[in-house]
Design a protein around this motif. Sequence first.
Motif, PDB file in Angstrom:
ATOM      1  N   PRO A  43       1.836   4.107   9.094  1.00 15.75           N
ATOM      2  CA  PRO A  43       0.728   4.441   9.984  1.00 15.75           C
ATOM      3  C   PRO A  43      -0.288   5.419   9.412  1.00 15.75           C
ATOM      4  CG  PRO A  43       2.754   5.469  10.738  1.00 15.75           C
ATOM      5  CD  PRO A  43       3.133   4.540   9.633  1.00 15.75           C
ATOM      6  N   HIS A  44       0.016   6.046   8.275  1.00 19.19           N
ATOM      7  CA  HIS A  44      -0.954   6.930   7.623  1.00 19.19           C
ATOM      8  C   HIS A  44      -1.570   6.201   6.436  1.00 19.19           C
ATOM      9  CE1 HIS A  44      -2.728  10.363   5.579  1.00 19.19           C
ATOM     10  NE2 HIS A  44      -2.471  11.122   6.637  1.00 19.19           N
ATOM     11  N   PRO A  45      -2.895   6.261   6.258  1.00 15.75           N
ATOM     12  CA  PRO A  45      -3.547   5.477   5.203  1.00 15.75           C
ATOM     13  C   PRO A  45      -3.226   5.910   3.780  1.00 15.75           C
ATOM     14  CG  PRO A  45      -5.192   6.490   6.683  1.00 15.75           C
ATOM     15  CD  PRO A  45      -3.850   6.970   7.110  1.00 15.75           C
ATOM     16  N   GLN A  46      -2.698   7.103   3.592  1.00 15.33           N
ATOM     17  CA  GLN A  46      -2.485   7.588   2.232  1.00 15.33           C
ATOM     18  C   GLN A  46      -1.664   6.606   1.401  1.00 15.33           C
ATOM     19  OE1 GLN A  46       0.527  10.289   0.961  1.00 15.33           O
ATOM     20  NE2 GLN A  46      -0.970  11.808   0.292  1.00 15.33           N
ATOM     21  N   GLY A  47      -0.634   6.051   2.001  1.00 15.92           N
ATOM     22  CA  GLY A  47       0.227   5.143   1.270  1.00 15.92           C
ATOM     23  C   GLY A  47      -0.480   3.901   0.781  1.00 15.92           C
ATOM     24  N   SER A  48      -1.416   3.406   1.560  1.00 15.01           N
ATOM     25  CA  SER A  48      -2.162   2.227   1.146  1.00 15.01           C
ATOM     26  C   SER A  48      -3.065   2.535  -0.042  1.00 15.01           C
ATOM     27  CB  SER A  48      -2.992   1.683   2.314  1.00 15.01           C
ATOM     28  OG  SER A  48      -2.140   1.126   3.300  1.00 15.01           O
ATOM     29  N   PHE A  49      -3.642   3.728  -0.057  1.00 16.22           N
ATOM     30  CA  PHE A  49      -4.456   4.114  -1.215  1.00 16.22           C
ATOM     31  C   PHE A  49      -3.576   4.327  -2.450  1.00 16.22           C
ATOM     32  CE2 PHE A  49      -7.509   5.331   2.177  1.00 16.22           C
ATOM     33  CZ  PHE A  49      -8.589   4.584   1.725  1.00 16.22           C
ATOM     34  N   ILE A  50      -2.389   4.866  -2.245  1.00 15.95           N
ATOM     35  CA  ILE A  50      -1.457   4.996  -3.371  1.00 15.95           C
ATOM     36  C   ILE A  50      -1.092   3.615  -3.907  1.00 15.95           C
ATOM     37  CG2 ILE A  50       0.906   5.632  -3.984  1.00 15.95           C
ATOM     38  CD1 ILE A  50       0.593   8.083  -2.172  1.00 15.95           C
ATOM     39  N   GLN A  51      -0.828   2.683  -2.994  1.00 16.02           N
ATOM     40  CA  GLN A  51      -0.451   1.336  -3.415  1.00 16.02           C
ATOM     41  C   GLN A  51      -1.550   0.691  -4.267  1.00 16.02           C
ATOM     42  OE1 GLN A  51       2.169  -0.581  -3.358  1.00 16.02           O
ATOM     43  NE2 GLN A  51       1.063  -2.335  -4.194  1.00 16.02           N
ATOM     44  N   ALA A  52      -2.786   0.806  -3.839  1.00 16.57           N
ATOM     45  CA  ALA A  52      -3.882   0.144  -4.542  1.00 16.57           C
ATOM     46  C   ALA A  52      -4.298   0.881  -5.812  1.00 16.57           C
ATOM     47  CB  ALA A  52      -5.090   0.012  -3.610  1.00 16.57           C
ATOM     48  N   LEU A  53      -4.157   2.205  -5.814  1.00 16.64           N
ATOM     49  CA  LEU A  53      -4.772   2.993  -6.879  1.00 16.64           C
ATOM     50  C   LEU A  53      -3.788   3.659  -7.838  1.00 16.64           C
ATOM     51  CD1 LEU A  53      -7.493   4.638  -4.637  1.00 16.64           C
ATOM     52  CD2 LEU A  53      -7.860   2.861  -6.345  1.00 16.64           C
ATOM     53  N   ARG A  54      -2.527   3.772  -7.432  1.00 15.74           N
ATOM     54  CA  ARG A  54      -1.550   4.430  -8.307  1.00 15.74           C
ATOM     55  C   ARG A  54      -0.388   3.523  -8.714  1.00 15.74           C
ATOM     56  NH1 ARG A  54      -0.335  10.309  -5.451  1.00 15.74           N
ATOM     57  NH2 ARG A  54      -2.305  11.363  -5.933  1.00 15.74           N
ATOM     58  N   THR A  55       0.123   2.751  -7.769  1.00 18.20           N
ATOM     59  CA  THR A  55       1.395   2.054  -7.979  1.00 18.20           C
ATOM     60  C   THR A  55       1.399   1.174  -9.210  1.00 18.20           C
ATOM     61  OG1 THR A  55       1.926   2.144  -5.620  1.00 18.20           O
ATOM     62  CG2 THR A  55       3.065   0.482  -6.934  1.00 18.20           C
ATOM     63  N   HIS A  56       0.326   0.432  -9.428  1.00 21.58           N
ATOM     64  CA  HIS A  56       0.223  -0.424 -10.615  1.00 21.58           C
ATOM     65  C   HIS A  56      -0.911   0.062 -11.517  1.00 21.58           C
ATOM     66  CE1 HIS A  56       3.041  -2.927  -8.521  1.00 21.58           C
ATOM     67  NE2 HIS A  56       2.190  -3.126  -7.540  1.00 21.58           N
ATOM     68  N   ASN A  57      -1.093   1.373 -11.552  1.00 27.34           N
ATOM     69  CA  ASN A  57      -2.209   1.942 -12.290  1.00 27.34           C
ATOM     70  C   ASN A  57      -1.800   3.231 -13.012  1.00 27.34           C
ATOM     71  OD1 ASN A  57      -4.926   2.157 -13.144  1.00 27.34           O
ATOM     72  ND2 ASN A  57      -5.448   3.437 -11.388  1.00 27.34           N
ATOM     73  N   THR A  58      -1.673   4.306 -12.283  1.00 26.04           N
ATOM     74  CA  THR A  58      -1.374   5.583 -12.939  1.00 26.04           C
ATOM     75  C   THR A  58       0.115   5.885 -13.007  1.00 26.04           C
ATOM     76  OG1 THR A  58      -1.631   6.773 -10.838  1.00 26.04           O
ATOM     77  CG2 THR A  58      -3.587   6.559 -12.241  1.00 26.04           C
ATOM     78  N   ILE A  59       0.924   5.250 -12.176  1.00 30.09           N
ATOM     79  CA  ILE A  59       2.355   5.544 -12.161  1.00 30.09           C
ATOM     80  C   ILE A  59       3.113   4.876 -13.317  1.00 30.09           C
ATOM     81  CG2 ILE A  59       4.505   5.179 -10.870  1.00 30.09           C
ATOM     82  CD1 ILE A  59       2.907   5.789  -8.320  1.00 30.09           C
ATOM     83  N   PRO A  60       2.909   3.579 -13.596  1.00 27.18           N
ATOM     84  CA  PRO A  60       3.696   2.945 -14.662  1.00 27.18           C
ATOM     85  C   PRO A  60       3.401   3.554 -16.037  1.00 27.18           C
ATOM     86  CG  PRO A  60       2.626   1.287 -13.279  1.00 27.18           C
ATOM     87  CD  PRO A  60       2.021   2.609 -12.927  1.00 27.18           C
TER      88      PRO A  60
END
Length: 591
Positions: free
Chosen positions: A474-491
Motif C-alpha cells: 500500500p505504500h508506493p516506495q516499494g514500487s519505485f524500488i522495484q522499477a528503479l533498484r531491483t533490476h538496476n542498482t541492487i544486482p
Amino acid sequence: MKKIAISYSVTRRRFLRDATLTSLGIVAAACTPGSTSPSPSGSGATSTKGGEFHGAWPYDLPPKGHYNYFASAGIILQGAIYIDLFQPPLATWMWSDAKWNYMLAESSSLSGNVFSVKLRPNIKWSDGSAFTSKDVVTTFVVGRMESFTIWNYISKVEADGDLGVKFTYKTPSSLGERNILRVSIRPDSIYGAIAKKAADLYNAGKDNSSDEIKALRTEKDNLRPDPISVGPYKIDKSSVTEAQLTMTRNDGGLFADKVNFDKVIVYQGETAQVTPLVLAGDVDYATHGFPLATDKAFVDAGIRVIRGPGYTGPAIYFHWEKAAPFQDKRLRQAVAMAINKDESAKVTYGDSAKSQKYMAGFSDNLVPQWLSSADLGKLNAYAYDLNKASALMTAAGYAKVDGVWAKDGKKLEFEMYSPSDFADWSSAADHAQKALNNFGIKIVPRSAIRSQQLPDVNAGNFQIAIMAWGIGNPHPQGSFIQALRTHNTIPAGGGMKYPLKQGNTDFDALIVKMGDGFDTNAQKAPVTEAALAFNDLLPVIPLWERYGNNPVNDKKRVAGWKADSDPVYKNPWSTDAFTTLMIMDGTLHKI
C-alpha cells in the motif's frame, strides 16, 4: 512422465518476493505506529480437521534446489506464499482494515525512536528448539548483509529478554513497521554463527562494500541446511520430487492448533504444467497468470475464479548502454504510445488486466491516495497514438529508412528478452514486439525460461527486456524500488544500468525521502515528485496491471472460501496473501 523445466521462476506474484529476497523487506504500509491487530478472520470452532490442501509452485530439485532461505537463488518454494506456512512473519497487514494481524509477534509499540515487538510464547521450531528473540535478531542482522531496507532507518536491533525485540531508529519512518513485521523469520540455529560474525564486522566499522562482508555473504549462501519450520507446517524432505512436495503438521509451530489440514501438497510447475492439474481438480488454488483461453476454460468447467488488484504487471526495461538510443526520453515516450496497452491487456487477460492511465510508477489503485487532483492532471497516460509517437521520433532526429527509424545511418534494431515460461508476459512481449516492428523499431524476440532470463537481466545481458513494475504494497516506495533498484542498482551485474540521477531528479534520494518520518502526509511531496518524474522520463514502461484470475476449487477438497465481496480479498494474493491467512486462521477446511 515428460521431464519438465523445474527451475525457480517468478510470476506476477513471485516477482514481489524477488524484490523481498533481493532487498528483503523493502516497503511498508502507511500505517499508524503501534496499531493493534484484528482477531483472526476464521472460525476454527466450526472447521473440520484433517484433509489436504493442494497448491502449486515451481521449484528446483536438489542439489540445485535447497533450503537455505537466505540464499540469493535456488531456494525451494522461493517466492511462494506457502513460505508463510513454515517461516511466517511477525505479522500480516490487513488491507481493508488497515491493521496488523499478528503472527509470530503478539504485539508491537513505538516509544520515541524505539519500536518494540513482543513475541508469542510457547512456539517451537520443528527441530524442537524454542522460538525466541534470538531468531528475530539473527534474521535482521543477517538481513543487514542482504540490504534489508529497514537498515536505512534503524541503527540497531537487540533482544529484550527471550520474548522481546527492540529496533532503534536512526531515521524515523512510517515504513519501519512493515519492514520489520512482514519479514519471514529464519532460525538462529542455522544462521546464528553467521549473524555473530556479521555483528562483529559491523561493530568494527565494516559495511556491505567490504571484502569481509562479501566473503561472509558467500559463506552464508553456501549453507545447505535441512528444512526447518516455526509455522504450522513443515516440508517433508523425503517427499520432494519433480512432481510435488508435501508439508505435514508441525505440532509445536505457530497456529498449529488453528490449522485444519493434515497436509499441504504443492505441485511443481509453471503455467503449462499446472493448468491441466487445475482442470482435473488436483489443485485447489493457483496464481500462475493463466492466459485468457485457460481462464475461460476454468469458468466453463465451473471453477471459481477470484479477481482482485495485483498492483503489478509487465513492463519494458531498456539497458542504458546496450540500448543507448533510448537514453533519449523521447524514444521511450514514443514506445509507450506506439503500443496499444489496452489491447495488450485485453488479449492477455480479458477483464483481469488493465492499462495504467497515470503511468506514475505505481498502481492506479493507489495513485489518487498520494497525489493531489492538480498533480493527477499533469500525468500523461501515453494513450495509443502513432502520430504523436512518430512526431517524437522526428523531433529526436530520426527518420525512416526501409521502414525502420534511423539516425546517423544507424537503424533502431534490438532484441527483446522475455521469460518463455510466463504465459502472460510472453503474450505481452509478443504484442509489444509486433507493435514496435509495425511502428518502425525492429525487434527480434528472444526468450528463455525465467531461471535463465532473470539472472541474465540482473547481469546486464540484454538490450530490452520484459520485467515487472509495481509491487503489492500500500505504500508506493516499494514500487519505485522495484522499477528503479531491483533490476538496476541492487544486482552485482548492474542490471539495466539506468542512472538514478536524471537532470534535477534524484530518484534514489526520493525513494529514501518518501519513507522519512511517521507523517505520511509529509511523504506525499517526494512521492509526487517521483511520480511526476517517472511519468515524464519513463525509466521503464508499464504495459498493464495484472488483476487476479486465480482458480479456486471449492467442490473437491477445500471448503470455507469467503464470498468474492469479502474484504479479505483486498489483500493481494502475493504478500499478505489471503489464502495462507485463511489456512492459518482455520477459515479453510476439508469438505
